[in-house]
Design a protein around this motif. Structure first.
Motif, PDB file in Angstrom:
ATOM      1  N   LEU A 114       0.797  -1.225   0.000  1.00  0.00           N
ATOM      2  CA  LEU A 114       0.000   0.000   0.000  1.00  0.00           C
ATOM      3  C   LEU A 114       0.831   1.278   0.000  1.00  0.00           C
ATOM      4  O   LEU A 114       0.508   2.224  -0.740  1.00  0.00           O
ATOM      5  CB  LEU A 114      -0.960  -0.002   1.203  1.00  0.00           C
ATOM      6  N   PRO A 115       1.886   1.401   0.819  1.00  0.00           N
ATOM      7  CA  PRO A 115       2.670   2.646   0.765  1.00  0.00           C
ATOM      8  C   PRO A 115       3.240   2.946  -0.607  1.00  0.00           C
ATOM      9  O   PRO A 115       3.378   4.117  -0.971  1.00  0.00           O
ATOM     10  CB  PRO A 115       3.788   2.394   1.791  1.00  0.00           C
ATOM     11  N   TRP A 116       3.580   1.893  -1.365  1.00  0.00           N
ATOM     12  CA  TRP A 116       4.150   2.132  -2.689  1.00  0.00           C
ATOM     13  C   TRP A 116       3.077   2.467  -3.717  1.00  0.00           C
ATOM     14  O   TRP A 116       3.302   3.280  -4.613  1.00  0.00           O
ATOM     15  CB  TRP A 116       4.935   0.895  -3.141  1.00  0.00           C
ATOM     16  N   THR A 118       0.137   3.914  -3.116  1.00  0.00           N
ATOM     17  CA  THR A 118      -0.551   5.169  -2.819  1.00  0.00           C
ATOM     18  C   THR A 118       0.211   6.334  -3.437  1.00  0.00           C
ATOM     19  O   THR A 118       1.441   6.383  -3.342  1.00  0.00           O
ATOM     20  CB  THR A 118      -0.657   5.376  -1.292  1.00  0.00           C
ATOM     21  N   SER A 123      -0.078  10.278   0.297  1.00  0.00           N
ATOM     22  CA  SER A 123       0.449   9.611   1.482  1.00  0.00           C
ATOM     23  C   SER A 123       1.275  10.565   2.340  1.00  0.00           C
ATOM     24  O   SER A 123       1.240  10.494   3.572  1.00  0.00           O
ATOM     25  CB  SER A 123       1.302   8.410   1.066  1.00  0.00           C
ATOM     26  N   THR A 124       1.991  11.498   1.710  1.00  0.00           N
ATOM     27  CA  THR A 124       2.788  12.452   2.475  1.00  0.00           C
ATOM     28  C   THR A 124       1.904  13.429   3.229  1.00  0.00           C
ATOM     29  O   THR A 124       2.221  13.831   4.364  1.00  0.00           O
ATOM     30  CB  THR A 124       3.747  13.212   1.545  1.00  0.00           C
ATOM     31  N   SER A 126      -0.945  12.686   4.507  1.00  0.00           N
ATOM     32  CA  SER A 126      -1.395  11.968   5.704  1.00  0.00           C
ATOM     33  C   SER A 126      -0.334  11.994   6.791  1.00  0.00           C
ATOM     34  O   SER A 126      -0.648  12.039   7.985  1.00  0.00           O
ATOM     35  CB  SER A 126      -1.755  10.518   5.341  1.00  0.00           C
ATOM     36  N   TRP A 127       0.931  12.005   6.406  1.00  0.00           N
ATOM     37  CA  TRP A 127       2.008  12.091   7.386  1.00  0.00           C
ATOM     38  C   TRP A 127       2.072  13.464   8.043  1.00  0.00           C
ATOM     39  O   TRP A 127       2.617  13.597   9.146  1.00  0.00           O
ATOM     40  CB  TRP A 127       3.347  11.750   6.741  1.00  0.00           C
ATOM     41  N   VAL A 168       9.723   9.034   6.347  1.00  0.00           N
ATOM     42  CA  VAL A 168       8.626   8.913   5.372  1.00  0.00           C
ATOM     43  C   VAL A 168       9.138   8.334   4.062  1.00  0.00           C
ATOM     44  O   VAL A 168       8.476   7.489   3.433  1.00  0.00           O
ATOM     45  CB  VAL A 168       7.963  10.286   5.152  1.00  0.00           C
ATOM     46  N   TRP A 171       9.647   4.656   4.519  1.00  0.00           N
ATOM     47  CA  TRP A 171       8.327   4.012   4.553  1.00  0.00           C
ATOM     48  C   TRP A 171       7.784   3.819   3.141  1.00  0.00           C
ATOM     49  O   TRP A 171       7.160   2.801   2.839  1.00  0.00           O
ATOM     50  CB  TRP A 171       7.383   4.870   5.390  1.00  0.00           C
ATOM     51  N   ARG A 172       8.034   4.781   2.253  1.00  0.00           N
ATOM     52  CA  ARG A 172       7.541   4.693   0.879  1.00  0.00           C
ATOM     53  C   ARG A 172       8.292   3.651   0.061  1.00  0.00           C
ATOM     54  O   ARG A 172       7.680   2.890  -0.704  1.00  0.00           O
ATOM     55  CB  ARG A 172       7.688   6.045   0.167  1.00  0.00           C
TER      56      ARG A 172
END
Length: 297
Positions: A114-116, A118, A123-124, A126-127, A168, A171-172
């Protein structure tokens, strides 16, 4: 046999026919912008005056006298090096988990990807909530376990801001690297590991004596992908901190954007962006040579 059928049976013709769309795509989206960047770097083009006038090396002289440029260069190297190391370590751990047999493995793999999958900007953003100085759930959890007392300004301090941007980015990129490493681990013959088990080798001895050496070329490729994507990335730092505080998270890519697009000086922005190419090329060649030597052993 018709002439069209004869061409379809020729491997040389088919090879060029299959490669041609990719070549056109690369020339259109990479080659042409790269040539324009070189031309703009030796001109006085701005967003207000797009006329092209040759100025020689004056843009590069201005860049070399810019303290923010040198700080952005150091930030880029630090950002890339730390991120690449963490991505390689975490992707290896995650790949070992993903190749294990357990119930619900397909769902875990879905969550990992999912992180990849999105969009990076989404996604950033959301961070931004996770790292908010007031409403951060990360701070709430740390306070509940007694690790901190007040709120931590994650994106407001120079050290914590860079650490947040790196976290972050790791995580990505870890899911993609984990999939690459997982393919390398699956390709290792099982009889080698089974023979080591019979000889009494434990988990760590098999890990450092068999698994990592055999998978090292694939791990290096995963690290190369992570380095390229990190070195040229500006989205994470732009969305989280916009390069702040006091340019502590600016990278070459983001500073080129700020100078060339938001600042309006397209010539200086292009000159800054050109420094990405030789540094990235040298790093890629070094990693690929190391991979080739590892593969030849």
């Amino acid at each position: 046999m018709s002439r069209r059928a004869a061409l379809a049976d020729r491997e040389g013709f088919l090879a060029w026919a299959m490669l041609l769309p990719s070549v056109i795509y690369i020339l259109a989206l990479v080659g042409v912008p790269f040539v324009l960047a070189i031309a703009f770097a030796f001109s006085d083009v701005t967003t207000g005056d797009p006329s092209f006038d040759w100025v020689g090396l004056s843009n590069f002289d201005a860049v070399f006298d810019d303290r923010v440029f040198w700080r952005s260069l150091r930030n880029t190297l630090l950002f890339t090096l730390v991120t690449m190391v963490l991505v390689v370590v975490f992707s290896k751990i995650l790949a070992n988990i993903l190749i294990a047999d357990f119930r619900g493995k397909w769902f875990v793999r879905f969550l990992v990807l999912l992180p990849w999958t999105t969009p990076v900007a989404l996604s950033t953003i959301s961070w931004l909530w996770f790292l908010d100085s007031i409403y951060s759930p990360v701070d709430w959890v740390l306070r509940q376990v007694g690790l901190i007392e007040g709120n931590v300004v994650w994106l407001g301090g120079q050290g914590t801001a860079m650490a947040s941007v790196i976290a972050v980015q790791v995580w990505r990129l870890t899911p993609l690297a984990a999939v690459i490493v997982m393919a390398g681990l699956i390709a290792i013959p099982r009889d080698i590991d089974e023979a080591a088990r019979i000889d009494g080798a434990g988990f760590w001895r098999r890990m450092f004596g068999i698994t990592i050496p055999l998978a090292l070329p694939v791990i290096a490729v995963a690290g190369l992908f992570g380095a390229i994507m990190t070195f040229t990335d500006m989205t994470v730092s732009y969305v989280l901190t916009r390069g702040g505080p006091t340019h502590s998270t600016d990278t070459l890519a983001s500073w080129a954007y700020f100078r060339g697009i938001e600042g309006g000086d397209v010539g200086q922005g292009a000159a800054i962006a050109l420094f990405l190419f030789p540094i990235l090329l040298a790093g890629a060649i070094a990693i690929l040579r190391a991979v080739r030597r590892l593969g030849a052993q």
